[in-house]
Write a protein that holds these residues in place. Structure first.
Motif, short mmCIF file in Angstrom:
data_model
loop_
_atom_site.label_atom_id
_atom_site.label_comp_id
_atom_site.label_asym_id
_atom_site.label_seq_id
_atom_site.Cartn_x
_atom_site.Cartn_y
_atom_site.Cartn_z
N THR A 58 0.83 -1.21 0.00
CA THR A 58 0.00 0.00 0.00
C THR A 58 0.86 1.25 0.00
O THR A 58 0.56 2.23 -0.70
CB THR A 58 -0.93 0.00 1.22
N GLY A 82 0.83 4.10 -2.96
CA GLY A 82 0.57 5.51 -2.69
C GLY A 82 1.73 6.40 -3.11
O GLY A 82 1.52 7.45 -3.72
N ALA A 93 2.45 -2.82 -8.00
CA ALA A 93 1.90 -1.64 -7.33
C ALA A 93 2.60 -0.38 -7.81
O ALA A 93 1.98 0.68 -7.99
CB ALA A 93 2.05 -1.78 -5.82
#
Length: 252
Positions: free
Chosen positions: A20, A24, A211
């Motif tokens: 995560t 971000g 990601a």
């Protein structure tokens, strides 16, 4: 083979948290041209040793460099980005060495302060209409290189260099990304050569790549839809929040 081995030594919840953070930070990088290391290193350093956090961030910067590279090279201000990048690449190995001999607690504090300093530098006034000379470019590159090696953060000297000049966002963003890709190349080579990086950290970085890619692409899409005043405001807010959060998490 258990989950921890597959996930680079992380348990599933910790890996999800790290993933995560990478997403971000990558989203911010795609939007602003920076932020991957400034956001990721102080926070990821609370999960893994600070040296590992720096190396992972350098490797992620290397993996992110080719994303949108053709447009970056077309839009960047080569007259300043190339000298900064060259000086930064030469100064990166000493920064890696400094990281390798710095105690972890001292490294965490220094990295947090660097993140906060990037915000403060935006308020140092530039000379009206001045175009930086070769000496200022080289000095910026040396500082960026040392900070790349020590904290994977070339941004604190590079971001104000371009942002204070009020360049169009596309030029400022592309110029910063050109420099950051160059420092990532130098940082990765130096980290492996000095034994700070290893195949385990490379594997962890590759696990984070999906990601990284998705976040970067989404940030790029948002960049094309954000006006210049909003973009500049976001740059300041992101730097400020990242610096304050790093300090608060460090002492909490």
């Amino acid at each position: 083979m258990n989950w921890a081995s597959l996930l680079g030594g992380f348990d599933p919840l910790t890996f999800a948290a790290a993933l995560t953070l990478v997403f971000g930070a990558s989203l911010v990088r795609g939007l602003t041209g920076f932020g991957l290391a400034i956001i990721l290193v102080p926070l990821l350093g609370l999960i893994v040793p600070p040296t590992d956090a720096v190396v992972i961030s350098i490797l992620l910067q290397l993996l992110a460099g080719p994303i949108g590279l053709k447009q970056i090279l077309a839009n960047g201000e080569r007259s300043t980005a190339f000298p900064i990048a060259a000086a930064a690449m030469l100064a990166t190995p000493p920064g890696v060495w400094l990281l390798s001999v710095t105690p972890p607690d001292v490294a965490r504090l220094a990295i947090a302060l660097i993140a906060l300093a990037a915000f403060g530098m935006l308020f140092v006034p530039a000379k009206a209409g001045a175009v930086p000379g070769r000496k200022e470019s080289v000095a910026t590159g040396i500082a960026a290189g040392l900070l790349t090696g020590f904290a994977s953060m070339p941004g604190p000297p590079v971001i104000p260099f371009y942002m204070r000049r009020r360049l169009p966002p596309a030029i400022a963003r592309a110029s910063m990304l050109m420099v950051f890709f160059a420092t990532a190349i130098a940082g990765s080579i130096a980290a492996f050569a000095m034994g700070v990086a290893d195949l385990h950290l490379l594997w962890v970085s590759l696990l984070f790549y999906p990601a990284l890619y998705i976040g970067t692409r989404l940030g790029e899409l948002a960049f094309g839809r954000v006006s210049e005043p909003v973009w500049r405001t976001l740059v300041g807010i992101i730097l400020g929040v990242a610096g304050v959060a790093a300090i608060m998490r460090l002492f909490n």
